[in-house]
Design a protein around this motif. Structure first.
Motif, PDB file in Angstrom:
ATOM      1  N   TYR A   1       4.366   1.513   8.744  1.00  0.00           N
ATOM      2  CA  TYR A   1       3.615   0.702   7.315  1.00  0.00           C
ATOM      3  C   TYR A   1       4.504   2.521   6.922  1.00  0.00           C
ATOM      4  O   TYR A   1       5.029   3.833   7.616  1.00  0.00           O
ATOM      5  CB  TYR A   1       2.740   1.027   6.940  1.00  0.00           C
ATOM      6  CG  TYR A   1       2.175  -0.280   6.583  1.00  0.00           C
ATOM      7  CD1 TYR A   1       2.370  -1.020   5.881  1.00  0.00           C
ATOM      8  CD2 TYR A   1       1.376  -0.583   8.075  1.00  0.00           C
ATOM      9  CE1 TYR A   1       1.916  -2.279   6.066  1.00  0.00           C
ATOM     10  CE2 TYR A   1       1.180  -1.758   8.350  1.00  0.00           C
ATOM     11  CZ  TYR A   1       1.302  -2.653   7.360  1.00  0.00           C
ATOM     12  OH  TYR A   1       0.852  -4.030   7.087  1.00  0.00           O
TER      13      TYR A   1
ATOM     14  N   ALA B   1       4.374  -4.991   6.123  1.00  0.00           N
ATOM     15  CA  ALA B   1       4.917  -4.124   7.422  1.00  0.00           C
ATOM     16  C   ALA B   1       5.970  -4.270   6.201  1.00  0.00           C
ATOM     17  O   ALA B   1       7.389  -4.862   6.342  1.00  0.00           O
ATOM     18  CB  ALA B   1       4.385  -4.555   8.054  1.00  0.00           C
ATOM     19  N   SER B   2       6.914  -2.388   6.806  1.00  0.00           N
ATOM     20  CA  SER B   2       8.029  -2.218   6.735  1.00  0.00           C
ATOM     21  C   SER B   2       8.997  -3.046   7.974  1.00  0.00           C
ATOM     22  O   SER B   2      10.070  -2.851   7.736  1.00  0.00           O
ATOM     23  CB  SER B   2       8.256  -0.039   6.725  1.00  0.00           C
ATOM     24  OG  SER B   2       7.338  -0.005   5.745  1.00  0.00           O
TER      25      SER B   2
END
Lengths: 180, 304
Positions: B71, B50-51
């Motif tokens: 995300y 994930a970001s």
């Protein structure tokens, strides 16, 4: 004026009057405020305060006038559709026939400039519509940087509009970027 | 019946449950003072793909546990239509094992849809959407463990008092989800105008029959809850992004409860700040910056 070592989103930054908010900041209630978790810095020559983030986004968004690398996915006589390569995500873009080169725009043929699979260095001219970013390759440094021939052979640039196969020496037409 | 084997001892036709003698659960007792908040454990960057991500947990005896992954910004799907700014979507999901007693199904139900919507409203105000044209930011919250009962959120058929207490479970999940999601968004490095923290306060009936305001009420505390208010609050901007109230309460009382909820949110913001700063400290360490070490302590004591 002393800047804090670190800052968080929403934290006002102490600045002297006349300072310009740079990347990672915005103006809230006439105060320059950080929008990122990161390290604030002040550039005295441009009088700009900016915050460099602790973590960079996995795939930065294309912005106007940024140079991007893109892979050509399909071509038609009017435009070439490309996938802009940015980290884990790909953004769709188009290079229209009139944006391929700066001169003699009316004589440009898309299939003599790009082929599907080519990697192109291009500049973003517009955020475009729902689907596409609009790109241009008008400029010496812009155009095809990597290409394979119809036989699947790697090619090297020989002129601004030709690439040659490394073994066979067969020449194909491309809008070639000037090698850096 | 003719096909039944009558020569042997057959098992029961239907499954039967094992007799299980359980001692009745002790009546809930109030162990905290009405102004004492529970401690929060909050940690970022635990989901590598994930970001940004965060994990949220309340210290025992509370059992609430959540994870959030963010995300994006990523390209919007063609079906989403054009958007000149970022589109923030939030999805809250209960894990099948998150509730006590009965397992939850995988299919999205009304409660999940409602909480997802509330979460989306609470956090979309904090993201600087204009910085990310034509892109989507997707927030996914998974509830790993709940506290108290979630099902009777509205408390229609529940006994008096019990209904509102049951709704606290759902509100508490949302409180945690907002705080956790906001931390994960900041962890992703997405530009935000401020960080949202959520706080909750309740109006309860005390033993002497008078009403009093309790900060950060837990469904396990056993209060006779009359009304509860949840706020999503951006402390630096002094801005409320979400108000959610349940139960019956007068206007003057409501203001008091909401002010307490804002006070809780302001304190929770301190935990969010510490959790977000933790990664920055790690970065500074990696860069070997001496001035960074001087400014921030290495371990952060997270208090609610």
């Amino acid at each position: 004026m002393s800047l804090p070592t670190t800052c968080l989103p929403g934290q006002p930054l102490p600045v002297s009057p006349g300072t310009i908010p740079g990347p990672g900041t915005y103006i809230s209630n006439s105060e320059i405020t950080s929008t990122l978790t990161g390290l604030p810095s002040y550039n005295a020559t441009t009088k700009t305060i900016s915050v460099s983030p602790a973590t960079t986004l996995p795939s930065p968004l294309p912005t106007i006038s940024s140079t991007v690398l893109a892979r050509v996915t399909r071509i038609n006589p009017r435009q070439a559709t490309v996938a802009i390569l940015s980290g884990s995500d790909t953004f769709q873009g188009v290079i229209r026939q009139q944006d391929i080169r700066a001169t003699e725009k009316d004589k440009v043929k898309v299939f003599e400039s790009f082929r599907p699979g080519d990697v192109v260095r291009a500049k973003v001219i517009s955020l475009g519509d729902l689907q596409n970013y609009y790109l241009t390759t008008a400029g010496n440094s812009l155009g095809v940087v990597m290409a394979v021939s119809e036989e699947g052979e790697e090619m090297v640039p020989v002129s601004w509009r030709e690439m040659r196969g490394m073994k066979t020496g067969k020449v194909e037409l491309r809008k070639v970027a000037k090698p850096i | 019946m003719a096909l039944t084997d009558r020569r042997r001892v057959n098992g029961p036709a239907l499954p039967t449950s094992i007799p299980f003698y359980d001692t009745p659960a002790p009546a809930p007792t109030v162990s905290r003072s009405p102004t004492e908040l529970r401690k929060i454990f909050l940690k970022t960057s635990l989901t590598p793909p994930a970001s940004g991500s965060a994990f949220y947990e309340l210290t025992p005896p509370s059992t609430l546990k959540l994870t959030t992954s963010v995300y994006g910004p990523r390209p919007l799907p063609p079906s989403a239509g054009f958007s000149p700014t970022a589109r923030v979507t939030a999805e809250l999901k209960f894990a099948p094992f998150s509730t006590r007693g009965e397992r939850r199904g995988y299919v999205r139900d009304g409660l999940e849809r409602e909480l997802s919507l509330q979460l989306q409203i609470a956090i979309s105000g904090m993201v600087r959407a204009s910085a990310y044209p034509k892109s989507g930011i997707d927030v996914f919250v998974t509830v790993l463990d709940c506290e108290g009962r979630i099902e009777e959120m509205i408390g229609v058929d529940a006994a008096e008092g019990e209904g509102e207490r049951a709704s606290l479970g759902a509100m508490q999940v949302l409180t945690g989800a907002i705080t956790c999601a906001s931390t994960a968004i900041a962890d992703a490095g997405i530009e935000c105008v401020d960080l949202v923290a959520a706080g909750m306060a309740a109006l309860v009936e005390a033993k002497d029959g008078k009403d009093m305001v309790v900060m950060d009420p837990s469904p396990l505390d056993g209060w006779q809850v009359r009304a509860a208010v949840l706020v999503g609050y951006m402390a630096a901007r002094d801005e409320i992004t979400l108000v959610w109230s349940r139960g019956e309460v007068g206007v003057e009382e409501f203001t008091g409860v909401m002010e307490s909820a804002v006070e809780v949110a302001t304190k929770v913001r301190g935990v969010v700040n510490d959790a977000v700063r933790e990664r920055l400290v790690a970065l500074l360490k990696a860069r070997g910056k001496k001035e960074g070490k001087k400014a921030i302590t290495e371990d952060v004591e997270m208090t609610g």
